[in-house]
Every structure is written in structure tokens, then in C-alpha cells.
Design an enzyme around this catalytic site. Structure first.
Site, PDB file in Angstrom:
ATOM      1  N   VAL A  67     -31.851  -2.361 -42.547  1.00  0.00           N
ATOM      2  CA  VAL A  67     -31.604  -1.434 -41.250  1.00  0.00           C
ATOM      3  C   VAL A  67     -32.792  -1.612 -40.296  1.00  0.00           C
ATOM      4  CG1 VAL A  67     -30.887   0.547 -40.125  1.00  0.00           C
ATOM      5  CG2 VAL A  67     -29.812  -0.058 -42.383  1.00  0.00           C
ATOM      6  N   ALA A 112     -37.996  -0.208 -39.744  1.00  0.00           N
ATOM      7  CA  ALA A 112     -36.929  -0.731 -40.548  1.00  0.00           C
ATOM      8  C   ALA A 112     -36.911  -0.143 -41.759  1.00  0.00           C
ATOM      9  CB  ALA A 112     -37.099  -2.276 -40.561  1.00  0.00           C
ATOM     10  N   LYS A 113     -36.039  -0.391 -42.520  1.00  0.00           N
ATOM     11  CA  LYS A 113     -36.049  -0.194 -44.238  1.00  0.00           C
ATOM     12  C   LYS A 113     -34.985  -0.938 -44.638  1.00  0.00           C
ATOM     13  CE  LYS A 113     -38.219   2.850 -46.832  1.00  0.00           C
ATOM     14  NZ  LYS A 113     -39.464   3.180 -46.768  1.00  0.00           N
ATOM     15  N   GLY A 114     -35.172  -1.176 -46.112  1.00  0.00           N
ATOM     16  CA  GLY A 114     -34.221  -1.784 -46.946  1.00  0.00           C
ATOM     17  C   GLY A 114     -33.740  -1.171 -48.199  1.00  0.00           C
ATOM     18  N   ASP A 153     -41.406   0.040 -51.582  1.00  0.00           N
ATOM     19  CA  ASP A 153     -40.937   1.404 -51.694  1.00  0.00           C
ATOM     20  C   ASP A 153     -40.828   1.800 -52.896  1.00  0.00           C
ATOM     21  OD1 ASP A 153     -40.702   3.871 -49.594  1.00  0.00           O
ATOM     22  OD2 ASP A 153     -38.861   3.746 -50.776  1.00  0.00           O
TER      23      ASP A 153
END
Ligand code: NAD
Length: 424
Positions: A67, A112-114, A153
Site C-alpha cells: 500500500v 508505503a507498507k507491505g 519490519d
């Protein structure tokens, strides 16, 4: 408006929390309604379902997300999380927090992040490699060294980044180290990146302690979560500041010793035994008990929603330094403030990781690398400057450090969005 979520206080939705935190700042800034609509929601969301061949020959289907919240200030930047409870709303919240974090530190990135819904503790190394490679391939349509740069992460590490970098590079036909950060040093990683988030936590704790007149030598510290962030924060607060680490914990529970735990020994013990459980010279405590211990500094460095309205009134730390993303709910924030507990918010306190990720990206692009001393000095400077800016803003407006950080971040991102104007 799309993507509006009502907060559920029993089971807080992280995206609803992120939007409420944004609303507080947007209201105070009297943000233009159209800008508010743009910044309040994520820009781009990719959901992928993909097969992975397991060791027993079966094929399992996994779900993953990438995202991007905002690209106004530069390429998107943010980690990838492997966890059974990853959800689209969690990834949306984490992406939004990355936008603000980069803006607080003035890094030229968006957020962003996944995440992949999986239980990495029950998967072999080969299965994890297969999952990582296929996930990277699936999201390769939106990631890239100039568009969206992943990093480690929860439950991902330098090896995960090496597989991501290799997979992306194989697609292109040549090596592109700058597509991810947090890589092993040997293939374009940066000195100091592994410790960067925990080191950043230490720098902001030092700043806050100085502001409060609190001597860190002998100060008591409890750390929830003993991974990349928590174990390093504990080690550095102990070795570089002389703090007494009275409790640490992981997903199996915590260990407590009022006379102090040696974080390096605890680290080796947890590596050898798979958890902190049974650490010699300590007594077991629960994660819940750890959060309410009498101490000077509490570092939540595990998952989100740990300090809630259910336990905030029992938090007895003087400083809460948010190593984790989203560990405190807005209701808990209010209770902590009423009780005089100072919170150094996640978008400032744990920004050391993305800051050294930025340094790694710059070094990869210029193909020229800095020493660990240079990295740590640059990190210290940026963390201290940002801390002071956040503190000044929060004092000037008589708001919490979190709201102060949001006011800085949201106004910077809003200005960038306005300057760039509307396309087409
Ligand atoms: P990690 O996977 O290295 O470690 C997570 C730790 O939390 C482990 O010790 C695990 O046992 C523990 N844990 C998991 N569930 C728990 C629970 N319910 N109660 C107590 N402990 C629990 O992850 P990490 O990279 O250290 O990330 C931790 C937090 O810091 C996350 O919120 C992450 O988003 C945030 N963060 C990480 C970075 C980074 O550079 N890695 C940067 C900024 C923020």
C-alpha cells in the site's frame, strides 16, 4: 468519502486510529477540505494472492499487500511485515504513518507498507525464500528504486531484503541494490542500519531525559518486544547511557529483575533458546505486567495497540518511547497525558530505521559508502533536530508530542501536495 472507518474501542482498527490522529492535526491546521480528503486515505493499494511450494510438496496460497499512502514528497518508503494477523487496514495505517514519519525527519520520501499473512515461525527457510521471491515478483509492478522502496519490519530481516533485491534484479537483468534497504552490507547495505531504529530510540530518550532533568545513568527501563528494535534499544540504553534494564519481553512473555538484566546476555540466551523464557537470574512476568511496571522509561517495541484505555491508567513510566508503530491508542494517549506520562510518538521515536534506510538508498545510488561513525553522526543530528522541532511545536501549541509531530508532518506533506498541484 471512501475508506472512512468508525473507531471500535473494543478492537481498535489501526487505520481508523491513523485517520483519527490525522484528523486532530488537520482540524488544528484548518486544512482545506480537498487536501484533507486526499491525505486522509491511501493513494494506491495492491492485494496479491500467490502460490508457494511448501517443503512437503503441497502448494499453499498466501495473501499479501503493498500500500502506498502518499508520494507527494518523493518515492514511497516502508517495510514489509510477515505475520498471521497482517490485514489490509493494518498495512494502510502503517503506510500512512510512514508518510508522516518521513516528513517529520524531512526525508524525501512518501509512505508505503507491505505485509504477507503468514506464520513465519512455522515455515522453513526455503519456504520463506519462496514466499519472499514470489511476493516480490507480484508487487514488482509498483515497487522500484525510484517509485517504492521496501525495507524490513516485523519478522523480516536483511536476508529477506537480499532475496527481494535479487528477485527484482533478476526481472530487470542487472543488479539494482537501491530497490530495497536493510540489505546485508556485502550487497549494498549500510553500516549502522541493523541498529538504526534502536539507536534512534536511544537518541530521542536522551533528548527527552535532558529536557526533563532525568539522569539516564541508573534510570530504569522496561522494553516490550525483543526483536530488531527492542533488543538494540535495550542494549544501547544499557551500554551507552548506563540505564538499568529491569524487564524485557517477547511474544512468549517477559522476564524481570529489579537489579538489572544484561541485554546482551538476554539476546544470546533468546537466540540459543528461541525465546526469553527461563532467562537465568530473572522472574517471569507477563507482557501486560511489563507495561505497568514502575520505571523511568518504557519502550513498547513489539506490535500495535498495546497501551489502550484498558491499561493506560496503570502505566507508571515517566517516558514512553514508541519503538513500535502504533503501540498507543488515542484514548490511551489522553489518559497518559492526564497522568503526566510523556509519550515520544512512533513517527519520531522509531524514525531511526527509515533515516538510515534513506542513507543506504543514497549510498546505493552514488555507489559510494560511508563509515559507521559517519552514519551514526548523521543519524544523531537528524534525530536531535527533529526531536527539537517536534518539542518546540508541541510547546508552542500546547499539545502532545504526537500532535506536535503530526502538525509538522501534515503541513509539510500538504504543502508539497499543494505545490505540485492537480494533475491533469
Ligand atoms: P522483530 O520481528 O524483529 O521483533 C518483534 C519482537 O516483538 C519479537 O521479539 C517478538 O517476539 C515480539 N512480539 C511479537 N508479538 C508480541 C506480543 N504480542 N507481545 C510482546 N512481544 C511480542 O520486529 P521489529 O523489526 O523489531 O519491529 C518491532 C516494532 O517496531 C514493529 O511495530 C515495527 O513496525 C516497528 N518498527 C520497526 C523498524 C525496523 O527497522 N525494524 C522501524 C520502525 C518501526
Amino acid at each position: 468519502m471512501a475508506q472512512v472507518l468508525l473507531p471500535d474501542t473494543q478492537n481498535p482498527n489501526p487505520y481508523a486510529i491513523a485517520q483519527r490522529q490525522f484528523d486532530i492535526a488537520a482540524d488544528r491546521l484548518c486544512l482545506d477540505d480537498r487536501l484533507r480528503q486526499v491525505l486522509r486515505v491511501t493513494k494506491r493499494e495492491l492485494t496479491v494472492h500467490f502460490p508457494v511450494k511448501m517443503d512437503d510438496g503441497s502448494v499453499e496460497i498466501f495473501t499479501g499487500y503493498r500500500v502506498q499512502h502518499n508520494l507527494g514528497r518523493g518515492p514511497a518508503k516502508g517495510g514489509v511485515r510477515y505475520h498471521p494477523e497482517v490485514s489490509l487496514d493494518e498495512v494502510r495505517a502503517l503506510a500512512m504513518w510512514m508518510t508522516w514519519k518521513c516528513a517529520v525527519l524531512r526525508l524525501p520520501f512518501g509512505g508505503a507498507k507491505g505485509g504477507v499473512v503468514c506464520d513465519p515461525k512455522r515455515m522453513s527457510r526455503r519456504e520463506l525464500e519462496g514466499l519472499t521471491r514470489r511476493f516480490t515478483s507480484e508487487i514488482s509492478i509498483i515497487i522500484g528504486p525510484d517509485s517504492d522502496i521496501p525495507a524490513p519490519d516485523v519478522n523480516t530481516d536483511a536476508q529477506t531484503m537480499a532475496w527481494m533485491m535479487d528477485t527484482y534484479s533478476m526481472h530487470q537483468g542487472y543488479s539494482i541494490p537501491s530497490v530495497v534497504t536493510g540489505k546485508p552490507i556485502n550487497i549494498g547495505g549500510s553500516e549502522g542500519r541493523a541498529d538504526a531504529t534502536g539507536r534512534g530510540v536511544m537518541y530521542v530518550v536522551q533528548e527527552m531525559a535532558r529536557e526533563m532533568g532525568l539522569a539516564l545513568e541508573g534510570a530504569t527501563v522496561a522494553v516490550q518486544g525483543f526483536g530488531n528494535v527492542g533488543s538494540v534499544a535495550a542494549r544501547l540504553l544499557h551500554s551507552e547511557c548506563g540505564c538499568r534494564i529491569i524487564a524485557v519481553s517477547d511474544h512468549t512473555g517477559g522476564v524481570y529483575n529489579p537489579h538489572g538484566i544484561d541485554p546482551t546476555e538476554a539476546y544470546h540466551y533468546s537466540r540459543a533458546n528461541g525465546s526469553l523464557r527461563g532467562l537465568p537470574d530473572s522472574e517471569p512476568i507477563t507482557n501486560e505486567e511489563l507495561l505497568t511496571l514502575q520505571c523511568d522509561v518504557l519502550v513498547p517495541a513489539a506490535l500495535g495497540n498495546q497501551i489502550t484505555e484498558a491499561n493506560a491508567s496503570r502505566v507508571r513510566a515517566r517516558i514512553v518511547a514508541e519503538g513500535a508503530n502504533g503501540p498507543t491508542t488515542p484514548e490511551a494517549d489522553e489518559i497518559l497525558a492526564e497522568n503526566g506520562v510523556v509519550v515520544i510518538p512512533d513517527i519520531l521515536a522509531n524514525a531511526g530505521g527509515v533515516t538510515v534506510s534513506y542513507f543506504e538508498w543514497v549510498q546505493d545510488k552514488q555507489a559510494f559508502f560511508w563509515t559507521e561513525e559517519e552514519i551514526n553522526a548523521k543519524l544523531r543530528l537528524l534525530m536531535r533536530q527533529s526531536f527539537q522541532e517536534v518539542l518546540e511545536r508541541s510547546r508552542a501549541e500546547d499539545v502532545s508530542m504526537r500532535t506536535g509531530a503530526y502538525l509538522l508532518a501534515v503541513s509539510r506533506v500538504a504543502e508539497a501536495t499543494q505545490l505540485r498541484g492537480l494533475y491533469p
